[in-house]
Design an enzyme around this catalytic site. Sequence first.
Site, mmCIF file in Angstrom:
data_model
loop_
_atom_site.group_PDB
_atom_site.id
_atom_site.type_symbol
_atom_site.label_atom_id
_atom_site.label_comp_id
_atom_site.label_asym_id
_atom_site.label_seq_id
_atom_site.Cartn_x
_atom_site.Cartn_y
_atom_site.Cartn_z
ATOM 1 C CD GLU A 1 19.118 60.009 67.317
ATOM 2 O OE1 GLU A 1 20.291 59.982 67.745
ATOM 3 O OE2 GLU A 1 18.145 59.641 67.979
ATOM 4 C CG HIS B 1 20.596 60.874 71.190
ATOM 5 N ND1 HIS B 1 20.577 59.745 70.413
ATOM 6 C CD2 HIS B 1 20.730 60.433 72.455
ATOM 7 C CE1 HIS B 1 20.701 58.671 71.171
ATOM 8 N NE2 HIS B 1 20.782 59.067 72.421
HETATM 9 C C1 8YV Z 1 25.019 57.942 74.721
HETATM 10 C C2 8YV Z 1 22.763 56.937 74.573
HETATM 11 O O1 8YV Z 1 24.880 58.194 76.094
HETATM 12 O O2 8YV Z 1 23.843 56.025 76.451
HETATM 13 C C3 8YV Z 1 23.096 55.828 75.486
HETATM 14 O O3 8YV Z 1 22.538 54.723 75.231
HETATM 15 O O4 8YV Z 1 21.663 57.019 74.128
HETATM 16 C C4 8YV Z 1 23.672 57.991 74.150
HETATM 17 O O5 8YV Z 1 23.127 59.238 74.545
HETATM 18 C C5 8YV Z 1 25.864 59.003 74.063
HETATM 19 O O6 8YV Z 1 25.782 58.863 72.680
HETATM 20 C C6 8YV Z 1 27.310 58.851 74.513
HETATM 21 O O7 8YV Z 1 27.833 57.718 73.855
#
Ligand code: 8YV
Length: 325
Positions: free
Chosen positions: A264, A283
């Site tokens: 990513e 994502h």
């Molecule tokens: C974060 C994610 O929410 O929360 C998680 O574990 O997978 C991410 O989508 C986003 O990167 C904000 O930090």
Amino acid sequence: MSQKPKIIVSVTLPPDLRDRLAASCDIIDVPVGQRPEEVLSAETRAQVSGMVCTMKTKIDTGLLEALPALTVSSNFAVGFDNVDVAAATSRKVLICNTPRVLDGAVADVTIGLMLCLARNLVAGDAFVRSGAWTKGAFPLTRDIRGKTLGLLGMGRIGRVVARTAQAFDMPVIYHNRREDPEAKGLATYVGRDELFKTSEVLSVHIPLSAETRHSVGKRELSLMKPTAYLINTARGPVVDEAALIEALRAGSIAGAGLDVMEQEPLPASSPLCELPNVVLQAHVGSATHETRRAMIDLAVNNLLDALGGKQPVAMVNPEVWRARA
Ligand code: 8YV
């Protein structure tokens, strides 16, 4: 000499939250994804007692040794595979995260990917825009209503997906390390192989760890029905992407909806980008204004609570907090 705790901020903060932090802490900015030891002097690093950061900050032994006075790090994420939790715990560094506030948003993207795949909505949009509709009808697609939804992992997000799926009359089965009493009436516990064999839609909701990395691989994919879809909104590396691409090319599964990938951002050169039976998102599971605000609020509250001697709402290694008490 300021007596306010020195904290590293390695996340974009809304102005009001930055002001709130600045009122009680001395903020040291570290660009997102950069390591404190890359940008801060040893003297400055030795004074840092707190940090708020994203998934892009790898909290490993190197970072922990570079921040010898660190007492708490607050993840702006629910996942914490960026953290060597054992190393943090051994150094009595409290790790906080942002669970619950993003469950609905991630579940919505999970359902959205299911609908896009079964009803071929992405291709349908292109079909209309291209004028192809003037030459004939869009091909028939498939219902998700009444189809069996299998959840690999029945945590908070899995339970929200299961509740949402009830609105689509989808019988829900799940596999966890152990049966979850909270899932009673919501989903039926099945063996891991049965989950892959029976699901018409198989959705991944387990954290990434050394144990789960590539745990959905060639063998699991070969158990799935040729009419089944795989959805992943958890972590890309849980799925062996090379095996997934092979299964998608062979048609041994009908399609995949991915909000997360092994690499990513995903480069356009990825084979995933060429596959017609794949729907891709960047994502974005938690990426709504409302959810990200709730997350950053929680991440800042966790940090301030811990620094102020108040138990944070969400701790990954609560034993560190209990030891302090
Ligand atoms: C974060 C994610 O929410 O929360 C998680 O574990 O997978 C991410 O989508 C986003 O990167 C904000 O930090």
